[in-house]
Write a protein that holds these residues in place. Structure first.
Motif, PDB file in Angstrom:
ATOM      1  N   GLN A   3      -5.197  11.222   4.116  1.00 38.66           N
ATOM      2  CA  GLN A   3      -4.612   9.894   4.323  1.00 38.66           C
ATOM      3  C   GLN A   3      -3.097   9.960   4.184  1.00 38.66           C
ATOM      4  OE1 GLN A   3      -6.305   6.962   1.759  1.00 38.66           O
ATOM      5  NE2 GLN A   3      -5.448   5.255   2.889  1.00 38.66           N
ATOM      6  N   GLN A   4      -2.416   9.209   5.049  1.00 45.48           N
ATOM      7  CA  GLN A   4      -0.959   9.163   4.990  1.00 45.48           C
ATOM      8  C   GLN A   4      -0.494   8.533   3.685  1.00 45.48           C
ATOM      9  OE1 GLN A   4      -0.003   6.892   8.560  1.00 45.48           O
ATOM     10  NE2 GLN A   4       0.826   8.729   9.492  1.00 45.48           N
ATOM     11  N   LYS A   5       0.587   9.063   3.146  1.00 45.32           N
ATOM     12  CA  LYS A   5       1.196   8.488   1.956  1.00 45.32           C
ATOM     13  C   LYS A   5       1.938   7.221   2.352  1.00 45.32           C
ATOM     14  CE  LYS A   5       0.038  11.641  -1.034  1.00 45.32           C
ATOM     15  NZ  LYS A   5      -0.667  11.389  -2.273  1.00 45.32           N
ATOM     16  N   THR A  62       3.226   6.148   6.060  1.00 44.43           N
ATOM     17  CA  THR A  62       3.007   4.738   6.365  1.00 44.43           C
ATOM     18  C   THR A  62       4.107   3.996   5.624  1.00 44.43           C
ATOM     19  OG1 THR A  62       0.621   4.997   6.566  1.00 44.43           O
ATOM     20  CG2 THR A  62       1.437   2.773   6.110  1.00 44.43           C
TER      21      THR A  62
END
Length: 147
Positions: free
Chosen positions: A2-4, A31
């Motif tokens: 998952q994107q930080k 993000t």
């Protein structure tokens, strides 16, 4: 993976720049979350800060200010790090105002990394707090963010 999530904080006077920085961060794979009014200003293209700050003309509107603060606190709580965009304001380069300081205080309390885009000099009224909150100064280089 998952994107930080990086939550951007700044004076409303810098929101046009905040939106530009958010786009750069997203190109770097993050993000980026900007304040609610910043998103609205981008959508409309109207960056007139005083049009939003109606509480100056009508003190009964201070509940709006409280709403914006609480809304952004929730974003900081969910995010992985905070990035302070601190351009020049009131003739002070690297301006970090009182609202951003309270956001930084929350991030510090929640043990989130705090990044500050531009240098903060000793003549800034919030100098002591910026450094006391263990901020990392980026000297304008977004690539120094490590989350």
């Amino acid at each position: 993976m998952q994107q930080k999530v990086i939550v951007l904080c700044s004076s409303a006077a810098f929101y046009r720049h905040v939106n530009e920085i958010a786009e750069k961060l997203e190109k770097q794979g993050y993000t980026a979350v900007v304040p609610l009014d910043c998103r609205r200003m981008k959508k409309t293209g109207d960056y007139d800060v005083m049009a939003v700050k109606t509480w100056y003309e009508n003190p009964e509107d201070f509940h709006k200010k409280a709403f914006y603060i609480e809304d952004h606190f929730k974003e900081i709580e969910k995010g992985d790090a905070v990035l302070v965009v601190n351009d020049e304001k009131h003739g002070l380069p690297g301006y970090v105002g009182p609202n951003v300081i309270i956001e930084m205080g929350l991030a510090f309390y929640l043990k989130k990394p705090i990044y500050v885009l531009n240098d903060v000099t000793a003549d800034m009224p919030t100098y002591e707090e910026v450094f006391g909150l263990q901020s990392t100064i980026l000297h304008g280089d977004l690539k120094k963010i490590i989350v």
